[in-house]
Design an enzyme around this catalytic site. Structure first.
Site, PDB file in Angstrom:
ATOM      1  N   ASP A 284      -1.999  29.258 -23.577  1.00  0.00           N
ATOM      2  CA  ASP A 284      -2.862  29.244 -25.969  1.00  0.00           C
ATOM      3  C   ASP A 284      -2.013  29.970 -26.505  1.00  0.00           C
ATOM      4  OD1 ASP A 284      -3.915  28.473 -27.465  1.00  0.00           O
ATOM      5  OD2 ASP A 284      -6.157  29.680 -26.855  1.00  0.00           O
ATOM      6  N   LYS A 291      -1.864  32.701 -32.549  1.00  0.00           N
ATOM      7  CA  LYS A 291      -2.600  34.204 -32.011  1.00  0.00           C
ATOM      8  C   LYS A 291      -1.738  34.852 -32.513  1.00  0.00           C
ATOM      9  CE  LYS A 291      -5.235  32.680 -28.016  1.00  0.00           C
ATOM     10  NZ  LYS A 291      -6.889  32.206 -28.805  1.00  0.00           N
ATOM     11  N   ASP A 302      -6.103  31.491 -19.635  1.00  0.00           N
ATOM     12  CA  ASP A 302      -6.973  30.485 -20.529  1.00  0.00           C
ATOM     13  C   ASP A 302      -7.473  29.300 -19.837  1.00  0.00           C
ATOM     14  OD1 ASP A 302      -8.053  29.997 -22.672  1.00  0.00           O
ATOM     15  OD2 ASP A 302      -6.815  28.887 -23.405  1.00  0.00           O
ATOM     16  N   ASP A 361      -6.716  26.769 -32.859  1.00  0.00           N
ATOM     17  CA  ASP A 361      -7.124  27.522 -31.622  1.00  0.00           C
ATOM     18  C   ASP A 361      -8.467  27.572 -30.480  1.00  0.00           C
ATOM     19  OD1 ASP A 361      -6.054  29.613 -30.284  1.00  0.00           O
ATOM     20  OD2 ASP A 361      -6.883  31.174 -31.432  1.00  0.00           O
ATOM     21  N   ARG A 365     -12.494  22.733 -26.129  1.00  0.00           N
ATOM     22  CA  ARG A 365     -13.486  22.202 -26.779  1.00  0.00           C
ATOM     23  C   ARG A 365     -12.867  20.710 -27.247  1.00  0.00           C
ATOM     24  NH1 ARG A 365     -15.599  25.898 -31.785  1.00  0.00           N
ATOM     25  NH2 ARG A 365     -14.097  27.167 -30.965  1.00  0.00           N
TER      26      ARG A 365
END
Length: 505
Positions: A284, A291, A302, A361, A365
């Site tokens: 990720d 990030k 992740d 990011d 979900r």
């Protein structure tokens, strides 16, 4: 690792390379330590009063005690007698196993599981104590060297066998506990290794191959690994929008465990399967909402939700749990590219609900919502998703408790109880409808973030919109799935919690 029980010999007659006995603070001896003390002419009691404080998890090794057959007697600290609980017992078992590993021993004998554990929330049956002992030994012998150029053979633990000395009346329950603990330890080993592997090796395709490997090893497990075109045919537009930014193709992994019910089973099988849904973001970067560079290497972890699903499946297959469990893993990378999601994009989920992506990011979900919709086809008794979902949960709960969100009080209580029993705790967080207001969008049915307030809660609220058809719980493991710093590595949580929950059913 081989685990067994012994009921016949008195502790001082046991021949072994290392014999563990417990000592409480202030020099109080456990029953087995008292037997050794009398056989050794009071030597243990004298040492316990002068040289050994009995702190939880501390050890002192005595060699060649006169009147004792064991080569080494390992005094293991239990702490204050009135405070000796399940967690203290776990620390004692871990300390003994760690000593056996550091001393390069191949076997050891422990009397610790026979020690009664206090009442209240810290109580533990003989089966619980034996299960804990097997998990402790499994954790102690775990060693990662998969990506070392020249693995050090001498660094591999030699410990192969642990025997627990118990009362004859407890032998059956202890043996069952050891069997369960050994299976959980094997599941944790798999989850740890998958989490620890770098993202250039542990890709979505690799996770799919590991699932197929489980199916080849265990007849109770069936696996289907869906590729890009099959995922597109399902209409998983939210999941695929995340995958689009990477050259690594996505995978949607479906596992099914169907253990055989006992021939004389009296209880009815649970209505519908339990479905475990794992977040499998194998790396990720944050996507376009990239990030910070510091600690971004840890984003290989992740996919620990996916790893926990595969690890739990290994444990339940080892135990041949007698009912159906489904595992769903949505796996891809979240990378920045010319094809990646952009802030402001609107995508359509498998459920038909549209989602405005305000932050790329917040991708976990986006893949989970389609997996949760897919879960409906199994008419499940319960669905539990497991995800390293939010930094906000780390802020709220740190690395002690996993965040638990649920639309079902019964499911939440069952998971909380399993976590306490497995010493893999969770803490229930709110899921009030009022938080849903933060997810409003002017351009889609729902926004993928709800602003800076209550980030872990609004993430769970987002997922809840896709779970109306069944009892559901969400485990946010962002704070508990791995450790940073000198001890950097996967913890394999919440494999113990999930397996205990399934055992308790």
């Amino acid at each position: 690792m081989e685990f067994s029980t012994q009921t016949t010999a008195s502790p001082h007659q046991i021949k072994t390379a290392a014999l563990a006995v417990g000592v409480y603070a202030a020099g109080q001896l456990s029953p087995a330590a008292d037997v050794l003390d009398r056989a050794a002419g009071g030597r243990l009691r004298a040492i316990a009063k002068t040289e050994f404080r009995g702190r939880v998890g501390s050890t002192l090794v005595l060699r060649d005690l006169q009147g004792v057959s064991a080569q080494r007697v390992v005094l293991v600290g239990l702490g204050k007698r009135e405070e000796y609980d399940a967690r203290a017992h776990a620390g004692a078992e871990q300390a003994f196993a760690a000593y056996c590993v550091s001393a390069r021993l191949t076997e050891g004998v422990s009397t610790l599981a026979a020690i009664e554990v206090g009442g209240g929330s810290g109580a533990a049956s003989i089966g619980d104590r034996a299960r804990c002992a097997a998990i402790a030994a499994g954790n102690a012998v775990y060693h990662y060297d998969d990506t070392l150029g020249k693995p050090d053979a001498d660094a591999h633990p030699k410990l192969k066998k642990i025997v627990q000395v118990v009362e004859r009346a407890d032998a059956s329950a202890a043996q069952q506990g050891l069997k369960e603990g050994a299976a959980i330890a094997q599941g944790m080993k798999l989850a740890k290794t998958l989490g620890n592997l770098p993202a250039n090796i542990c890709t979505p395709s690799y996770l799919g191959e590991q699932a197929k490997k489980l199916a080849r090893e265990f007849k109770s497990i069936k696996v289907q690994v869906l590729e890009q075109k099959q995922i597109e045919a399902l209409g998983m537009g939210s999941f695929l929008s995340v995958a689009r930014g990477s050259y690594e193709p996505p995978r949607f992994i479906v596992l099914r465990h169907a253990g055989k019910a006992p021939a004389k089973a009296k209880a009815k099988a649970p209505a519908g399967p339990v479905v475990l849904v794992g977040k499998g973001i194998t790396f990720d970067s944050g996507g376009i909402s990239i990030k910070p560079a510091a600690n971004m290497d840890e984003m290989k972890f992740d996919m620990c939700g996916a790893a926990s699903v595969l690890g739990t499946f290994r444990a339940l297959a080892e135990l041949d749990l007698p009912y159906e469990v489904i595992g769903l893993v949505a796996s891809c990378e979240n990378m920045p590219s010319g094809r990646a999601n952009r802030p402001g994009d609107v995508v359509t989920s498998m459920s038909g609900q549209t989602i405005e992506i305000l932050n790329t990011d917040a991708e976990g979900r986006l893949i989970l919502c389609d997996a949760l919709t897919y879960a409906e086809r199994f008419k499940p008794a319960a669905v539990i998703d497991i995800a390293t979902l939010t930094g906000a949960c780390v802020v709220a709960l740190g690395s002690v408790n996993t965040g638990l969100f649920s639309t079902s009080d019964d499911l939440a209580e069952a998971l909380l109880a399993a976590g306490r029993q497995a010493l893999d705790p969770a803490w229930r967080m709110p899921l009030d409808d009022a938080y849903q207001e933060q997810l409003k969008s002017n351009f889609a049915d729902i926004a993928n973030i709800g602003g800076p307030k209550a980030g872990a809660v609004t993430a769970a609220c987002f997922l809840s919109r896709f779970t109306k058809a069944y009892p559901w719980a969400h485990l946010d493991i962002a704070g508990t799935a791995w450790k940073s710093g000198n001890d950097k590595g996967s913890t394999a949580r919440p494999v113990p919690l999930l397996t205990q929950y399934l055992l308790n059913r």
